[in-house]
Design a protein around this motif. Structure first.
Motif, PDB file in Angstrom:
ATOM      1  N   MET A  57       0.366  -1.086   0.166  1.00  0.00           N
ATOM      2  CA  MET A  57       0.152  -0.335  -0.197  1.00  0.00           C
ATOM      3  C   MET A  57       1.242   1.405  -0.214  1.00  0.00           C
ATOM      4  O   MET A  57       2.179   1.376   1.155  1.00  0.00           O
ATOM      5  CB  MET A  57      -1.169  -0.439   1.038  1.00  0.00           C
ATOM      6  CG  MET A  57      -1.495  -0.824   0.779  1.00  0.00           C
ATOM      7  SD  MET A  57      -3.315  -0.824   2.772  1.00  0.00           S
ATOM      8  CE  MET A  57      -2.365  -1.197   4.113  1.00  0.00           C
ATOM      9  N   GLY A  61      -2.819   2.535   5.504  1.00  0.00           N
ATOM     10  CA  GLY A  61      -4.242   1.803   5.172  1.00  0.00           C
ATOM     11  C   GLY A  61      -4.224   1.124   5.816  1.00  0.00           C
ATOM     12  O   GLY A  61      -3.487   0.548   6.962  1.00  0.00           O
ATOM     13  N   LEU A  88      -7.262   2.958   2.162  1.00  0.00           N
ATOM     14  CA  LEU A  88      -5.983   3.530   1.696  1.00  0.00           C
ATOM     15  C   LEU A  88      -5.998   5.830   1.821  1.00  0.00           C
ATOM     16  O   LEU A  88      -7.214   6.373   1.080  1.00  0.00           O
ATOM     17  CB  LEU A  88      -5.728   3.436  -0.365  1.00  0.00           C
ATOM     18  CG  LEU A  88      -5.809   1.756  -0.072  1.00  0.00           C
ATOM     19  CD1 LEU A  88      -5.897   1.802  -1.365  1.00  0.00           C
ATOM     20  CD2 LEU A  88      -4.972   1.189   0.325  1.00  0.00           C
TER      21      LEU A  88
END
Length: 210
Positions: A57, A61, A88
Motif C-alpha cells: 500500500m 491504510g 487507503l
C-alpha cells in the motif's frame, strides 16, 4: 516388531499420520523465534485453506477480510464467498496505491504438508474490473459481503511507485516486488483523492465444488 518400534532413540517413533488432518511443517524464517528450527502444526482441512498474503500500500491504510483485520499474514479462510477490503490514504493518480497477492499453497516460503488433497487458491490484484473503488465514504457495512458496490469504479493498472523519502530504506519497493513475484499487479485510481475505499470479492471452492 515394526520399523517404528526399533527406532528407540529417534523422533520417528513419535510420528503420527491422519487421514482427516493436515500436518504442516514450517522451516527457516517461518519459525516465530527467528531463522532456524522447525514448527509443526496440525490443521483441519475442512475449516478452509491458509492463504499466504502479500500486500503493498502506498502510505497509510488498512486491510479487512470479511469485515475484520486478518488475524495474521496466513489466515485460514473458510470455503465460500469472501470480501477483501482496503482503506487507503492520499491516492495520487501518478502512482500505484495498492498491490495484493494471496495463494494456497504458497510458492514461497514452501510449506511441507501431509494429509488429504486440498484445492489451490489464488487471489491477485488485477485491472480486470473486479477490484472496485470509491472516493466517497461508503458508510457502514462496506467491508462485508452483501454490500452493494455496483456504483463503484474499477481500479486501473499502475506499476509506477512513489519515490521514497529515504532511498536507502525503500521498503515499499521490496513489498511491491514481493507481490509481483506472486502474480499481483499494481493498481491505481485515475483521480487524486484524500482517501480511497477498495473492495474485492472472491470465492474459495472445495475440491468437490463445480
Amino acid at each position: 516388531m515394526d520399523e517404528r518400534g526399533l527406532k528407540l532413540n529417534s523422533l520417528a517413533r513419535y510420528s503420527k499420520s491422519s487421514s482427516m488432518f493436515v500436518l504442516e511443517e514450517y522451516g527457516h524464517c517461518e519459525v516465530p523465534a527467528g531463522c532456524g528450527g522447525v514448527v509443526l502444526r496440525w490443521r483441519n482441512p475442512r475449516d478452509g485453506v491458509p492463504l499466504r498474503m502479500h500486500l503493498y500500500m502506498n502510505g497509510d491504510g488498512a486491510i479487512y477480510l470479511d469485515g475484520e483485520p486478518p488475524p495474521s499474514g496466513i489466515p485460514v479462510v473458510s470455503f465460500g464467498e469472501h470480501v477483501l477490503a482496503f482503506e487507503l490514504a492520499l491516492a495520487d493518480p501518478a502512482y500505484a496505491v495498492l498491490s495484493f497477492a494471496a495463494a494456497f499453497p504458497p510458492e514461497w516460503p514452501r510449506v511441507n504438508a501431509t494429509g488429504p488433497d486440498e484445492p489451490s487458491v489464488s487471489v491477485v490484484s488485477a485491472a480486470d474490473g473486479t477490484w472496485k473503488y470509491t472516493t466517497r465514504d461508503p458508510g457502514e457495512g462496506w467491508t462485508s459481503s452483501g454490500f452493494d458496490d455496483a456504483l463503484w469504479r474499477p481500479m486501473v493498472a499502475n506499476e509506477e511507485l512513489q519515490p521514497p523519502e529515504d532511498p536507502d530504506r525503500d521498503t515499499g519497493r521490496w513489498r511491491f516486488q514481493a507481490v509481483q513475484r506472486h502474480g499481483g499487479t499494481g493498481l491505481g485510481v485515475p483521480e487524486p483523492a484524500a482517501r480511497v475505499w477498495v473492495r474485492k470479492t472472491f470465492e474459495v471452492r472445495g475440491l468437490g465444488d463445480a
